[in-house]
Design a protein around this motif. Structure first.
Motif, mmCIF file in Angstrom:
data_model
loop_
_atom_site.group_PDB
_atom_site.id
_atom_site.type_symbol
_atom_site.label_atom_id
_atom_site.label_comp_id
_atom_site.label_asym_id
_atom_site.label_seq_id
_atom_site.Cartn_x
_atom_site.Cartn_y
_atom_site.Cartn_z
ATOM 1 N N MET A 52 0.832 -1.208 0.000
ATOM 2 C CA MET A 52 0.000 0.000 0.000
ATOM 3 C C MET A 52 0.868 1.260 0.000
ATOM 4 N N GLU A 53 1.966 1.244 0.752
ATOM 5 C CA GLU A 53 2.929 2.340 0.822
ATOM 6 C C GLU A 53 2.322 3.645 1.327
ATOM 7 N N LEU A 54 1.157 3.552 1.931
ATOM 8 C CA LEU A 54 0.493 4.738 2.459
ATOM 9 C C LEU A 54 1.328 5.396 3.546
ATOM 10 N N LEU A 55 1.729 4.599 4.533
ATOM 11 C CA LEU A 55 2.474 5.124 5.662
ATOM 12 C C LEU A 55 3.913 5.452 5.281
ATOM 13 N N SER A 56 4.535 4.610 4.470
ATOM 14 C CA SER A 56 5.914 4.888 4.070
ATOM 15 C C SER A 56 5.999 6.201 3.302
ATOM 16 N N ASN A 57 5.005 6.496 2.474
ATOM 17 C CA ASN A 57 4.977 7.769 1.752
ATOM 18 C C ASN A 57 4.830 8.942 2.713
ATOM 19 N N HIS A 58 3.994 8.740 3.735
ATOM 20 C CA HIS A 58 3.816 9.800 4.733
ATOM 21 C C HIS A 58 5.115 10.041 5.495
ATOM 22 N N PHE A 95 11.221 -7.884 15.520
ATOM 23 C CA PHE A 95 10.688 -6.862 14.617
ATOM 24 C C PHE A 95 10.475 -5.538 15.351
ATOM 25 N N VAL A 96 10.545 -4.465 14.577
ATOM 26 C CA VAL A 96 10.157 -3.127 15.030
ATOM 27 C C VAL A 96 9.342 -2.534 13.893
ATOM 28 N N ARG A 97 8.131 -2.036 14.202
ATOM 29 C CA ARG A 97 7.242 -1.559 13.140
ATOM 30 C C ARG A 97 6.539 -0.268 13.560
ATOM 31 N N LEU A 98 6.270 0.566 12.587
ATOM 32 C CA LEU A 98 5.398 1.717 12.773
ATOM 33 C C LEU A 98 4.084 1.407 12.079
ATOM 34 N N GLY A 99 2.972 1.679 12.763
ATOM 35 C CA GLY A 99 1.680 1.356 12.184
ATOM 36 C C GLY A 99 0.670 2.476 12.361
ATOM 37 N N LEU A 100 -0.208 2.596 11.387
ATOM 38 C CA LEU A 100 -1.328 3.530 11.440
ATOM 39 C C LEU A 100 -2.563 2.716 11.788
ATOM 40 N N PRO A 101 -3.034 2.789 13.056
ATOM 41 C CA PRO A 101 -4.199 1.978 13.442
ATOM 42 C C PRO A 101 -5.486 2.532 12.860
ATOM 43 N N VAL A 103 4.618 -0.282 8.540
ATOM 44 C CA VAL A 103 5.928 -0.244 7.901
ATOM 45 C C VAL A 103 6.929 -0.914 8.834
ATOM 46 N N ASP A 104 7.704 -1.856 8.301
ATOM 47 C CA ASP A 104 8.753 -2.491 9.097
ATOM 48 C C ASP A 104 9.981 -1.587 9.127
ATOM 49 N N ILE A 105 10.438 -1.228 10.325
ATOM 50 C CA ILE A 105 11.608 -0.352 10.452
ATOM 51 C C ILE A 105 12.724 -1.050 11.230
#
Length: 221
Positions: free
Chosen positions: A1-7, A161-167, A178-180
């Motif tokens: 989706m790349e929604l969050l990575s783009n943000h 894992f370490v991830r950032l997520g938009l709930p 996004v996996d960071i």
């Protein structure tokens, strides 16, 4: 989706993902060293304290690395326990996001305890998520940054894992993640920051262990 990575690329500090990942990875590494070094920590009954100490190390690590990175941010500690030295959680406001870290079981898990839904979030801001996922980058405004969850975890007290997520709006699933875990650390002095972080962990460790023991004792009452 790349929604969050783009943000993250368009609206957040480019150092943010690497800095957050670094702080958590170093917290886990220090906990491993602490367990190996402290014999009392190796006793079976002390394993229930590991999680509390890890939680404290992650919080300390995020504060220290954000400060050292010169990323503009504000941090508030929030209590989520009725005990004096019980569980707390961080609310971090930075360019493009309000976020809070949380340990989860699997990479796709949403934290079960929605302590971050409280209206008393950082700077009294009520986070707002958008009706449609694609709206995050269309409607983004610096005065209403999206709320993100920084999740991390793994099996047997190891970091996988370490991830950032938009709930989503009910905080029961993800609009995007996004996996960071291996995000590059875009800092001019990462070794110095790691050394400073290790010293900070060392100075805080005794207090974290003491609080962990108190927490374990109170939890068993």
């Amino acid at each position: 989706m790349e929604l969050l990575s783009n943000h993250l690329k368009s609206n957040c500090d480019p150092k943010l993902s690497g800095v957050l990942s670094l702080s958590i990875r170093e917290a886990y590494r220090f906990l491993d060293e602490l367990v190996a070094k402290e014999k009392v920590f190796q006793r079976p009954e002390m394993k229930k304290v590991w999680g509390h100490v890890r939680h404290g190390l992650v919080d300390v690590g995020i504060k220290q690395v954000l400060h050292s990175s010169n990323i503009r941010h504000e941090i508030a500690d929030k209590a989520s326990s009725r005990y004096k030295n019980g569980h707390t959680y961080l609310m971090v406001e930075t360019k493009g996001a309000i976020l809070t870290p949380s340990k989860v079981l699997t990479k796709d898990s949403v934290p079960k305890k929605a302590i971050f839904r409280n209206r008393g979030s950082l700077l009294n801001k009520q986070y707002t998520l958008f009706d449609k996922p694609e709206d995050i980058n269309v409607k983004y405004d610096e005065s209403t940054p999206p709320f993100l969850l920084l999740t991390y975890g793994g099996r047997d007290h190891k970091l996988d894992f370490v991830r950032l997520g938009l709930p989503d709006i009910n905080v029961v699933g993800w609009i995007d993640q996004v996996d960071i875990t291996n995000a590059p650390v875009l800092l001019t002095n990462p070794k110095d920051i790691k050394d400073d972080l290790h010293l900070t962990f060392t100075s805080e460790a005794e207090e974290l262990i003491r609080r962990g023991e108190e927490y374990a004792n109170e939890d068993g009452v």
